[in-house]
Design a protein around this motif. Structure first.
Motif: not given
Lengths: 179, 489
Positions: B144-156, B349-356
């Motif tokens: 996990s990125m361990k950053i605030p907001g990681e659980d928001l909708s639009g983050v996968f 600015e972006c509505g889709l964030i994917i952590s890889s």
């Protein structure tokens, strides 16, 4: 001859379908041997070409265990065909079945022979770049087809024994993976 | 003393086999019994039916003509990440399934699907039933990125996103919102580029692959036009391989949107690079130079020297609308190059964030050693630390990196080490082990029903049938209960 062309074509069908989808003309996944066989057979009648198919060349593989495997193989076959058809004992050879999606059919050529093989496509180079023990005279066996001039060539199967521990430490700890 | 008697007894029984010529011939037909202290041959259990498990089994069956190998898999379907990880537009890579199928159909190999090792059966129970156990269960978690907001909708996580379009049952409900124009992928490995490519590929190209119909429908309605692939270090440290970059460069109607400033000083460094790194860098520089064509409707690009610090929430406080990145500079050289924050921040600015940023293995059972820092099973060349008879291969052995050939080689290595240990007597073959017979009996008492390879073939046939009517190689079943129903029909 026709059977061997068919096999080469089938093996690469997926690659060629993909190439056809690409709109960029610089993408050329056409393996040299397929095009060569095409131009080659156009000029001669089927009788001669079936005779030609009987022509064999000798190839010698130096396997990882140091043992030499010598076979007589048909002109037009790729080196992957040779390994598969003769059921040669080379571990893990040709995992993607000749579709340019892995580097497990990596072979090392003698310099003089390497020069006779002709140009290497970008896509083959891309996969070679992932091969263990890459050398300046490395090629993928699935992309090299037998010709008369290659009679008697000696190929080295590169050693794949790697120190996985060192490997994983070398790689970036955040490097996302891929199977 | 007791043990000596046992060995003598076993030797005696082998002598009897010699005299019973029919039985002897029968054993010889299997390739001959090399170790005469065990009449039935070594029984090995492989935990996990992905590439590491199948390649380990393949080498074991080859190196020991008397070995019996059983593969246990949690899902009813085999092949692990070859089925659920490899991108749908890379069908060539999936050709390895043909070899795995041959292995599974080998007379001395059995596949037991629908068995959750660690829950349905413990590692201790497996170790009692087999001469050796190989852990090849891969990496099912993600860093996990361990950053605030990681659980928001639009983050996968990329793991879930890939699982969604590849039909992993646990990700079938993901349903990502693709209404935003810009998507940001954090991490620059091959998985990141797989996701970027799937987001930007024409649906007409994807619809002929084995991508699931539900994800295809979502992708068909996608508004994503721009995909940025972010990494904390520079172009010379990028983790992806050249094939995947070339595929991005060759995407139809898609141009490169790069920052030329990210490539300052790179041209001078080129000449000292080894060939693979040099060619990869040259290809990226070519993409920077060619940039974006006016006709291109979509674009992709790398963003280097940036680390995520926070996902920015919209007015509703629940949905991601952007990402805050910290700018980095590099310190050190070679493999030890580190990214150090400069103190500057940048919002995208972006509505889709994917952590890889990588997969991660989990411990399977409290009795098995586990290194939580590296998230692997601690081992020396595949021998699990301090545990005789326990081995590992694939991602649990060396971490979640490399291409399929890497897993193939390391699995072959583990199998060779195990065979060496059998021959050196490190793995005790002097006692007969019951193998699958004991384990399947145990599973039955616990109400666990297995899926055997011929039963998987029923699922396979059904998937191919459904795919055919859609013009695809297969349409994957997404529901485990449905898989089981077909398997046991």
């Amino acid at each position: 001859m026709s059977a061997c062309i068919l096999r080469v074509f089938l093996q690469r069908a997926a690659v060629m379908r993909k190439a056809a989808q690409q709109t960029f003309s610089q993408t050329r996944m056409f393996p040299q041997c397929v095009t060569e066989i095409n131009t080659h057979s156009r000029g001669i009648n089927t009788f001669t070409s079936s005779l030609r198919a009987e022509e064999k060349v000798a190839i010698h593989f130096l396997n990882r265990d140091g043992k030499r495997i010598s076979v007589k193989a048909s002109i037009g076959d790729s080196l992957l065909d040779v390994v598969v058809n003769h059921d040669l004992d080379i571990d893990g050879f040709g995992a993607c079945e000749g579709t340019l999606a892995c580097s497990t059919c990596h072979l090392i050529f003698e310099e003089a022979v390497y020069k006779k093989l002709g140009p290497v496509s970008d896509e083959e180079m891309d996969m070679l770049d992932l091969a263990y023990g890459l050398t300046d005279t490395s090629r993928l066996g699935c992309q090299v087809c037998l010709r008369k001039e290659l009679d008697g060539m000696i190929l080295r199967v590169p050693d794949v024994i790697s120190d996985a521990r060192v490997d994983s430490e070398k790689e970036s700890s955040t490097a996302p993976p891929k199977v | 003393m007791k043990r000596m008697t046992m060995i003598n007894f076993m030797k005696g029984s082998v002598m009897k086999i010699h005299r019973l010529s029919r039985a002897y011939r029968c054993l010889s037909a299997e390739g001959g019994v090399r170790v005469f202290s065990s009449a039935s041959g070594p029984r090995v259990c492989v935990v996990g039916g992905g590439p590491a498990g199948f390649y380990t089994a393949q080498q074991l069956l080859k190196a020991r003509q008397d070995a019996i190998v059983d593969i246990y898999e949690r899902l009813p379907v085999p092949f692990g990440l070859v089925r659920f990880g490899v991108a749908p537009d890379h069908p060539e890579v999936k050709n390895v399934i043909n070899t795995f199928t041959q292995t599974a159909q080998h007379e001395r190999c059995s596949f037991y699907g629908n068995v959750n090792v660690g829950k349905d059966v413990t590692i201790e129970e497996l170790r009692r039933a087999y001469h050796a156990v190989v852990l090849s269960y891969g990496a099912e978690g993600n860093r996990s990125m361990k950053i605030p907001g990681e659980d928001l909708s639009g983050v996968f996580s990329a793991k879930d996103f890939v699982g969604w379009y590849n039909g992993l049952p646990s990700n079938k409900e993901l349903c990502p919102d693709l209404s935003s124009e810009t998507a940001v992928i954090l991490g620059q490995g091959n998985v990141a580029l797989d996701v970027a490519r799937i987001l930007l590929s024409p649906v007409d190209m994807l619809k002929e692959t084995d991508i699931t119909q539900n994800s295809l429908a979502v992708l068909a309605g996608s508004n994503v036009r721009r995909v940025l692939v972010v990494g904390r270090r520079g172009p010379l440290q990028i983790a992806c391989t050249i094939k995947e970059v070339r595929e991005m460069v060759n995407l139809p109607n898609t141009g490169a949107d790069m920052l030329p400033s990210d490539f300052e000083g790179i041209a001078e460094a080129l000449k000292d690079l080894p060939r693979p790194r040099k060619r990869l860098t040259e290809l990226m520089m070519k993409a920077v130079k060619e940039g974006r064509d006016d006709k291109d409707q979509k674009c992709w690009g790398f963003r280097f020297f940036r680390s995520p610090v926070e996902v920015i929430a919209g007015a509703d406080g629940r949905t991601a609308t952007g990402i805050r990145l910290a700018l980095n500079k590099l310190e050190g050289s070679g493999e030890g190059t580190r990214a150090v924050p400069t103190g500057q921040l940048e919002d995208l600015e972006c509505g889709l964030i994917i952590s890889s940023i990588g997969y991660k293995s989990f411990p399977i059972d409290p009795t098995v050693p586990f290194d939580p820092r590296r998230a692997i099973v601690p081992n020396a060349m595949g021998r699990v630390q301090d545990t005789t008879g326990l081995y590992c291969s694939g991602w649990v052995k060396r971490g979640p990196t490399g291409v399929i050939a890497t897993t193939m080689n390391d699995s072959f290595d583990t199998a060779r080490v195990l065979v060496q240990d059998m021959e050196a007597g490190e793995v005790d073959l002097s006692v007969n082990k019951p193998g699958a017979q004991a384990i399947t009996a145990l599973l039955r008492t616990r109400g666990v029903r297995t899926v055997l390879f011929p039963q998987w073939e029923k699922i396979n046939a059904e998937e191919e049938k459904r795919g055919k009517s859609l013009g695809k190689p297969r349409e994957k079943l997404l529901d485990v209960d449905e898989m089981l129903k077909i398997a046991w029909s």
